[in-house]
Design an enzyme around this catalytic site. Structure first.
Site, PDB file in Angstrom:
ATOM      1  CB  SER A  69      -0.951   0.020   1.209  1.00 26.61           C
ATOM      2  OG  SER A  69      -0.257   0.358   2.386  1.00 26.61           O
ATOM      3  CE  LYS A  87      -2.320   1.963   4.879  1.00 25.94           C
ATOM      4  NZ  LYS A  87      -1.501   0.821   5.286  1.00 25.94           N
TER       5      LYS A  87
END
Length: 246
Positions: free
Chosen positions: A167, A205
């Site tokens: 991701s 993230k």
């Protein structure tokens, strides 16, 4: 001879690598040079690669390595252009690469000589795996250590985690990489962080703040941004460097 745009791009990539440990995206490079499209960035990178200043690693997102810099880059664009024009055309790469585990030191670059006996490595504990995708179990106990040069660390205490998932590929972070994290409980919007969700799940993230909420943003369009209340997220540290083995 390097053009002004080529010099500006090389300077921007080098600064971002020093500040974040990962190269900038094509959109960031386009905005920094005030270009209208990314095709111009592709042409500039190709020209720098042909002249031996950059290297692109195949089949890897945002994998750009600065091979060398013009001697006069820090003294202004005009001086750098003159130095680049006077220098002979490069025949081969001479990158300075630190091998995994630091079993030995690579030859020092001429511009930054470092004697072997002067090297002082820092042992960083590897605390398990971190998800760059769907969050996985929280940070585990120390499994082993990795030795880093202090040049690649910020002040404070650090630990490393092995990345699992894709991701964050557009931020240059790939499955299997080791991310080096500075321990801290706060971060600025835009920082890449280790976030602990509900005291159970850890994920890597980019931090965004949306009013009183916290958004955990992926760097891959296949993944959605997660927006959570501040009581559900605890910051465990900020990305400062990355180790990749080939």
């Amino acid at each position: 001879m390097l053009t002004r745009k080529q010099l500006d791009l090389l300077r921007f990539i080098q600064q971002r690598m020093q500040e974040c440990g990962v190269p900038p995206s094509f959109d960031e490079m386009k905005d920094a040079l005030d270009l209208k499209s990314k095709s111009g960035i592709h042409r500039l990178i190709t020209a720098l690669e042909e002249r031996g200043f950059l290297r692109r690693l195949p089949n890897r997102a945002r994998a750009i390595e600065v091979i060398r810099l013009p001697d006069a880059l820090g003294r202004g664009a005009e001086a750098a252009e003159a130095a680049a024009a006077a220098a002979p055309e490069p025949r081969r790469f001479t990158p300075s690469v630190v091998e995994g585990g630091l079993s030995k030191l690579p030859p020092a670059a001429p511009a930054q000589p470092r004697a072997y006996e002067e090297f002082r490595g820092v042992s960083i504990p590897v605390m398990g795996r971190i998800a760059a995708g769907t969050p996985i179990a929280a940070i585990q106990n120390q499994s082993h250590t990795v030795t880093m040069s202090p040049d690649f660390l910020a002040g404070g205490e650090h630990y490393a985690l092995e990345v699992r998932g894709d991701s964050m590929v557009d931020a240059g972070i790939l499955d299997g990489d080791l991310v080096v994290i500075r321990k801290q409980e706060t971060a600025n919007t835009g920082d890449i962080i280790v976030a602990l969700i509900d005291d159970e799940e850890a994920t890597l993230k980019r931090l965004r703040r949306r009013g009183s909420s916290i958004a955990l943003e992926a760097a891959n369009p296949a993944y959605e941004t997660r927006v959570l209340g501040p009581d559900r997220v605890r910051i465990q540290g900020r990305l400062v460097s990355l180790v990749r083995r080939y």
